[in-house]
Write a protein that holds these residues in place. Structure first.
Motif, mmCIF file in Angstrom:
data_model
loop_
_atom_site.group_PDB
_atom_site.id
_atom_site.type_symbol
_atom_site.label_atom_id
_atom_site.label_comp_id
_atom_site.label_asym_id
_atom_site.label_seq_id
_atom_site.Cartn_x
_atom_site.Cartn_y
_atom_site.Cartn_z
ATOM 1 N N UNK A 1 -99.700 72.113 20.748
ATOM 2 C CA UNK A 1 -100.191 72.088 22.119
ATOM 3 C C UNK A 1 -99.378 72.922 23.092
ATOM 4 N N UNK A 2 -98.582 73.847 22.573
ATOM 5 C CA UNK A 2 -97.699 74.642 23.430
ATOM 6 C C UNK A 2 -98.432 75.755 24.168
ATOM 7 N N UNK A 3 -99.621 76.118 23.706
ATOM 8 C CA UNK A 3 -100.388 77.167 24.363
ATOM 9 C C UNK A 3 -101.433 76.541 25.287
ATOM 10 N N UNK A 4 -101.705 77.176 26.419
ATOM 11 C CA UNK A 4 -102.710 76.609 27.327
ATOM 12 C C UNK A 4 -104.129 76.874 26.839
ATOM 13 N N UNK A 5 -104.990 75.906 27.000
ATOM 14 C CA UNK A 5 -106.423 76.076 26.798
ATOM 15 C C UNK A 5 -107.100 75.845 28.144
ATOM 16 N N UNK A 6 -108.363 76.225 28.243
ATOM 17 C CA UNK A 6 -109.085 75.988 29.491
ATOM 18 C C UNK A 6 -109.093 74.504 29.845
ATOM 19 N N UNK A 7 -109.252 73.664 28.827
ATOM 20 C CA UNK A 7 -109.318 72.218 29.074
ATOM 21 C C UNK A 7 -108.005 71.687 29.617
ATOM 22 N N UNK A 8 -106.868 72.118 29.059
ATOM 23 C CA UNK A 8 -105.577 71.607 29.529
ATOM 24 C C UNK A 8 -105.251 72.149 30.919
ATOM 25 N N UNK A 9 -105.604 73.404 31.178
ATOM 26 C CA UNK A 9 -105.362 73.975 32.498
ATOM 27 C C UNK A 9 -106.191 73.260 33.565
ATOM 28 N N UNK A 10 -107.436 72.974 33.221
ATOM 29 C CA UNK A 10 -108.310 72.293 34.182
ATOM 30 C C UNK A 10 -107.868 70.855 34.396
ATOM 31 N N UNK A 11 -107.430 70.200 33.317
ATOM 32 C CA UNK A 11 -106.960 68.813 33.437
ATOM 33 C C UNK A 11 -105.720 68.742 34.317
ATOM 34 N N UNK A 12 -104.799 69.700 34.149
ATOM 35 C CA UNK A 12 -103.589 69.728 34.974
ATOM 36 C C UNK A 12 -103.936 69.962 36.437
ATOM 37 N N UNK A 13 -104.908 70.841 36.679
ATOM 38 C CA UNK A 13 -105.335 71.116 38.056
ATOM 39 C C UNK A 13 -105.958 69.872 38.692
ATOM 40 N N UNK A 14 -106.786 69.175 37.928
ATOM 41 C CA UNK A 14 -107.420 67.967 38.450
ATOM 42 C C UNK A 14 -106.391 66.886 38.746
ATOM 43 N N UNK A 15 -105.386 66.785 37.862
ATOM 44 C CA UNK A 15 -104.330 65.784 38.101
ATOM 45 C C UNK A 15 -103.560 66.122 39.364
ATOM 46 N N UNK A 16 -103.290 67.407 39.565
ATOM 47 C CA UNK A 16 -102.573 67.837 40.761
ATOM 48 C C UNK A 16 -103.404 67.602 42.011
ATOM 49 N N UNK A 17 -104.716 67.844 41.917
ATOM 50 C CA UNK A 17 -105.592 67.568 43.042
ATOM 51 C C UNK A 17 -105.598 66.089 43.386
ATOM 52 N N UNK A 18 -105.534 65.245 42.338
ATOM 53 C CA UNK A 18 -105.494 63.794 42.563
ATOM 54 C C UNK A 18 -104.217 63.357 43.231
ATOM 55 N N UNK A 19 -103.102 64.017 42.890
ATOM 56 C CA UNK A 19 -101.820 63.680 43.518
ATOM 57 C C UNK A 19 -101.812 64.083 44.986
ATOM 58 N N UNK A 20 -102.476 65.211 45.284
ATOM 59 C CA UNK A 20 -102.501 65.702 46.660
ATOM 60 C C UNK A 20 -103.506 64.951 47.524
ATOM 61 N N UNK A 21 -104.535 64.356 46.860
ATOM 62 C CA UNK A 21 -105.564 63.615 47.585
ATOM 63 C C UNK A 21 -105.719 62.209 47.003
ATOM 64 N N UNK A 22 -104.706 61.375 47.171
ATOM 65 C CA UNK A 22 -104.776 60.028 46.553
ATOM 66 C C UNK A 22 -105.883 59.193 47.193
#
Length: 297
Positions: A276-297
């Motif tokens: 899992x050391x390489x990024x996939x579209x799914x992992x990049x999108x999941x990380x972005x969504x998690x970050x959006x959730x942290x910024x907009x609790x």
């Protein structure tokens, strides 16, 4: 019935419109061109035409073979043209979607996404390995049902011609048409590497398929599209553009330690790795969504 090849007829128009957009870019600045990038795209387009002459017979032969065992003799009735258009566009949606989700097909399709600019010349940046990579299999069910291969080829070509003009930043939103048709705005989203936009808008002509299957994402002014691929290759060499992903895939398969890893390197998502050391579209999108959730609790 003999049907024309829309792409062949449209090639002169492609050239005229690319030149026109280049002139617009010089005077208006709403479209960006880089000489080496545009030259690479046009070289890829020429190579695609040559590759079809050399290897296109593979697709033609297989589709004709499947058509021999068709369920129905549909022929060239008027209703058949309408249904064929819809089914071809649906077939294109699934071809396009799976070409982003499975590395084998991505190895051919990635060529189209390697430009970091978005203009009409980008539309010409096409694969040289589509027939060898068996991308034509997504249209085999239509031949098996009974649609004439010539009719399938006609609407496939018409779809490619339609998609040419949507590769531009010069056209903004198009009002109610945005609900039904693939537009420049929708396709800019598809070419973007922003996490918000990954894995979306696979439409050919009709955007309704993305809306139906949950892959539609709307362009937003607050997140301007950034073009290219997640890991840009930074080259204008047409041979590297054409084959870099195939070379990378073969290298990964040969170096893999298990057969399961070999299969995943070839048919898993682009970017898949055992640890899992390489990024996939799914992992990049999941990380972005998690970050959006942290910024907009």
């Amino acid at each position: 019935m003999t049907l024309p090849d829309p792409v062949t007829w449209a090639i002169p128009l492609f050239g005229v419109l690319v030149v026109a957009e280049m002139l617009r870019a010089r005077h208006h600045g709403d479209v960006t061109y880089e000489a080496k990038d545009a030259a690479a795209s046009m070289t890829m387009g020429f190579g695609n035409t040559l590759a079809k002459l050399l290897t296109g017979g593979i697709a033609v032969s297989v589709i004709a073979f499947v058509h021999q065992y068709r369920l129905f003799d549909i022929g060239y009735a008027a209703w058949a043209f309408v249904v064929c258009f819809l089914l071809e566009d649906l077939s294109y949606y699934w071809f396009h979607r799976i070409s982003h989700e499975r590395r084998w097909f991505w190895a051919s399709h990635v060529v189209h996404h390697t430009s970091q600019h978005y203009n009409l010349s980008t539309a010409l940046r096409q694969t040289w390995t589509g027939s060898i990579g068996a991308t034509f299999i997504f249209w085999l069910p239509m031949a098996w049902i009974g649609f004439p291969p010539a009719m399938i080829a006609f609407f496939s070509g018409l779809s490619l011609v339609y998609q040419f003009w949507i590769h531009t930043e010069a056209i903004d939103r198009m009002g109610p048409l945005e609900w039904v048709l693939n537009t420049p705005s929708h396709h800019r989203v598809h070419h973007a590497t922003n996490p918000r936009y990954l894995d979306s808008n696979y439409a050919g002509v009709l955007i309704i398929w993305d809306r139906m299957f949950g892959t539609f994402v709307e362009e937003t002014k607050a997140d301007k599209p950034i073009y290219g691929v997640v890991s840009n290759i930074h080259t204008f060499n047409p041979f590297r553009i054409a084959f870099h992903e195939w070379v990378g895939m073969v290298r990964d398969v040969l170096q893999a330690k298990t057969w399961r890893d070999r299969l995943n390197f070839a048919f898993g998502p682009p970017g898949w790795s055992p640890d899992g050391s390489r990024p996939t579209s799914a992992t990049l999108k999941a990380a972005w969504r998690a970050k959006q959730g942290e910024q907009n609790p």
